[in-house]
Design a protein around this motif. Structure first.
Motif, mmCIF file in Angstrom:
data_model
loop_
_atom_site.group_PDB
_atom_site.id
_atom_site.type_symbol
_atom_site.label_atom_id
_atom_site.label_comp_id
_atom_site.label_asym_id
_atom_site.label_seq_id
_atom_site.Cartn_x
_atom_site.Cartn_y
_atom_site.Cartn_z
ATOM 1 N N ALA A 1 10.055 54.248 22.086
ATOM 2 C CA ALA A 1 11.289 53.756 21.466
ATOM 3 C C ALA A 1 11.881 54.821 20.548
ATOM 4 C CB ALA A 1 11.024 52.461 20.696
ATOM 5 N N HIS A 2 11.043 55.463 19.761
ATOM 6 C CA HIS A 2 11.536 56.511 18.858
ATOM 7 C C HIS A 2 12.038 57.710 19.650
ATOM 8 C CE1 HIS A 2 11.737 59.566 15.743
ATOM 9 N NE2 HIS A 2 11.936 58.542 14.925
ATOM 10 N N PHE A 3 11.341 58.070 20.728
ATOM 11 C CA PHE A 3 11.769 59.169 21.599
ATOM 12 C C PHE A 3 13.170 58.909 22.143
ATOM 13 C CE2 PHE A 3 11.833 60.494 26.179
ATOM 14 C CZ PHE A 3 12.048 61.846 25.972
ATOM 15 N N LEU A 4 13.406 57.690 22.618
ATOM 16 C CA LEU A 4 14.729 57.349 23.157
ATOM 17 C C LEU A 4 15.791 57.340 22.060
ATOM 18 C CD1 LEU A 4 13.686 54.560 25.673
ATOM 19 C CD2 LEU A 4 14.384 56.915 26.211
ATOM 20 N N MET A 5 15.452 56.801 20.890
ATOM 21 C CA MET A 5 16.390 56.790 19.772
ATOM 22 C C MET A 5 16.728 58.214 19.345
ATOM 23 S SD MET A 5 18.271 55.160 17.582
ATOM 24 C CE MET A 5 17.709 53.487 17.614
ATOM 25 N N ALA A 6 15.711 59.059 19.228
ATOM 26 C CA ALA A 6 15.945 60.446 18.831
ATOM 27 C C ALA A 6 16.806 61.159 19.877
ATOM 28 C CB ALA A 6 14.620 61.176 18.639
ATOM 29 N N SER A 7 16.525 60.923 21.148
ATOM 30 C CA SER A 7 17.321 61.551 22.212
ATOM 31 C C SER A 7 18.778 61.110 22.131
ATOM 32 C CB SER A 7 16.741 61.202 23.589
ATOM 33 O OG SER A 7 15.439 61.726 23.729
ATOM 34 N N ALA A 8 19.001 59.832 21.851
ATOM 35 C CA ALA A 8 20.365 59.317 21.727
ATOM 36 C C ALA A 8 21.079 59.921 20.522
ATOM 37 C CB ALA A 8 20.346 57.793 21.632
ATOM 38 N N MET A 9 20.387 59.996 19.393
ATOM 39 C CA MET A 9 20.996 60.573 18.184
ATOM 40 C C MET A 9 21.321 62.053 18.379
ATOM 41 S SD MET A 9 21.326 58.145 15.982
ATOM 42 C CE MET A 9 21.590 59.035 14.474
ATOM 43 N N GLU A 10 20.433 62.762 19.057
ATOM 44 C CA GLU A 10 20.637 64.190 19.292
ATOM 45 C C GLU A 10 21.809 64.464 20.228
ATOM 46 O OE1 GLU A 10 15.931 65.118 18.541
ATOM 47 O OE2 GLU A 10 16.715 65.282 20.581
ATOM 48 N N ALA A 11 22.156 63.496 21.075
ATOM 49 C CA ALA A 11 23.291 63.677 21.982
ATOM 50 C C ALA A 11 24.596 63.843 21.210
ATOM 51 C CB ALA A 11 23.408 62.498 22.948
ATOM 52 N N THR A 12 24.688 63.188 20.049
ATOM 53 C CA THR A 12 25.924 63.287 19.266
ATOM 54 C C THR A 12 25.777 64.138 18.014
ATOM 55 O OG1 THR A 12 25.365 61.187 18.190
ATOM 56 C CG2 THR A 12 26.906 61.093 20.032
ATOM 57 N N HIS A 13 24.563 64.230 17.476
ATOM 58 C CA HIS A 13 24.383 64.912 16.192
ATOM 59 C C HIS A 13 23.536 66.177 16.269
ATOM 60 C CE1 HIS A 13 26.309 61.507 14.292
ATOM 61 N NE2 HIS A 13 25.432 60.700 14.855
ATOM 62 N N GLY A 14 22.969 66.492 17.433
ATOM 63 C CA GLY A 14 22.150 67.684 17.593
ATOM 64 C C GLY A 14 20.714 67.481 17.137
ATOM 65 N N LYS A 15 19.894 68.478 17.447
ATOM 66 C CA LYS A 15 18.477 68.430 17.059
ATOM 67 C C LYS A 15 18.353 68.302 15.553
ATOM 68 C CE LYS A 15 16.306 69.190 21.004
ATOM 69 N NZ LYS A 15 15.898 68.029 21.707
ATOM 70 N N GLY A 16 17.359 67.571 15.136
ATOM 71 C CA GLY A 16 17.138 67.376 13.710
ATOM 72 C C GLY A 16 17.878 66.181 13.150
ATOM 73 N N ALA A 17 18.615 65.457 13.994
ATOM 74 C CA ALA A 17 19.355 64.277 13.527
ATOM 75 C C ALA A 17 18.406 63.185 13.073
ATOM 76 C CB ALA A 17 20.267 63.757 14.636
ATOM 77 N N GLU B 1 29.048 56.747 25.669
ATOM 78 C CA GLU B 1 29.017 57.066 27.096
ATOM 79 C C GLU B 1 28.380 58.433 27.374
ATOM 80 O OE1 GLU B 1 29.862 54.730 29.272
ATOM 81 O OE2 GLU B 1 30.383 53.453 27.582
ATOM 82 N N LEU B 2 28.001 59.160 26.322
ATOM 83 C CA LEU B 2 27.393 60.475 26.513
ATOM 84 C C LEU B 2 26.020 60.340 27.156
ATOM 85 C CD1 LEU B 2 28.172 62.192 23.087
ATOM 86 C CD2 LEU B 2 29.206 62.718 25.302
ATOM 87 N N PRO B 3 25.700 61.216 28.103
ATOM 88 C CA PRO B 3 24.331 61.199 28.636
ATOM 89 C C PRO B 3 23.363 61.746 27.582
ATOM 90 C CG PRO B 3 25.567 63.033 29.554
ATOM 91 C CD PRO B 3 26.534 62.237 28.720
ATOM 92 N N ILE B 4 22.112 61.340 27.685
ATOM 93 C CA ILE B 4 21.099 61.892 26.792
ATOM 94 C C ILE B 4 20.198 62.818 27.596
ATOM 95 C CG2 ILE B 4 21.216 59.959 25.186
ATOM 96 C CD1 ILE B 4 18.545 58.970 26.331
ATOM 97 N N ALA B 5 19.535 63.708 26.919
ATOM 98 C CA ALA B 5 18.774 64.763 27.581
ATOM 99 C C ALA B 5 17.312 64.375 27.795
ATOM 100 C CB ALA B 5 18.875 66.052 26.782
ATOM 101 N N ILE B 6 17.092 63.472 28.743
ATOM 102 C CA ILE B 6 15.722 63.240 29.189
ATOM 103 C C ILE B 6 15.709 63.445 30.692
ATOM 104 C CG2 ILE B 6 15.231 61.639 27.303
ATOM 105 C CD1 ILE B 6 15.120 59.380 29.381
ATOM 106 N N ASN B 7 14.586 63.927 31.190
ATOM 107 C CA ASN B 7 14.515 64.180 32.630
ATOM 108 C C ASN B 7 13.823 63.030 33.357
ATOM 109 O OD1 ASN B 7 11.651 64.645 32.553
ATOM 110 N ND2 ASN B 7 12.043 66.725 31.803
ATOM 111 N N ARG B 8 13.787 63.134 34.667
ATOM 112 C CA ARG B 8 13.219 62.081 35.510
ATOM 113 C C ARG B 8 11.761 61.812 35.145
ATOM 114 N NH1 ARG B 8 10.277 61.798 40.233
ATOM 115 N NH2 ARG B 8 10.777 60.057 41.590
ATOM 116 N N TYR B 9 10.971 62.852 34.977
ATOM 117 C CA TYR B 9 9.554 62.704 34.641
ATOM 118 C C TYR B 9 9.397 61.951 33.318
ATOM 119 C CZ TYR B 9 4.759 64.007 33.414
ATOM 120 O OH TYR B 9 3.439 63.973 33.043
#
Length: 98
Positions: A55-71, A20-28
């Protein structure tokens, strides 16, 4: 050993902590990602590798929401840098070649 498709679907559909965590992507970023996916879905096949990058951008954004950058590598910032450098796809389906 192959997993049963129904079992796989049930496993992927099970809610997990952090889902349920939001991911860090903006409207643009969301709008440009959607435009790239839509162009490919409408038959502009040249956008296929960029759909994979989205697809990879969204996956990376989702992983970073819980595991931080570099996940996941490349990270979402690297993916976005590549996507942002692309022109916006033209509207509609494929164009005839002249």
């Amino acid at each position: 050993m192959a997993i049963d498709p129904d079992e796989r679907d049930n496993n992927l559909s099970t809610t997990r902590p952090g889902d349920e965590l939001p991911i860090a992507i903006n409207r643009y970023q969301a709008l440009k990602s959607a435009a790239i996916i839509s162009a490919f879905a409408q038959g502009q096949v040249g956008w296929e590798p960029h759909v994979q990058k989205v697809a990879h951008f969204l996956m990376a954004s989702a992983m970073e929401a819980t595991h931080g950058k570099g996940a996941i590598a490349p990270n979402s910032e690297d993916d976005w840098h590549d996507l942002d450098a692309l022109p916006w796809p033209p509207p509609g389906g494929p164009r005839a070649q002249h």
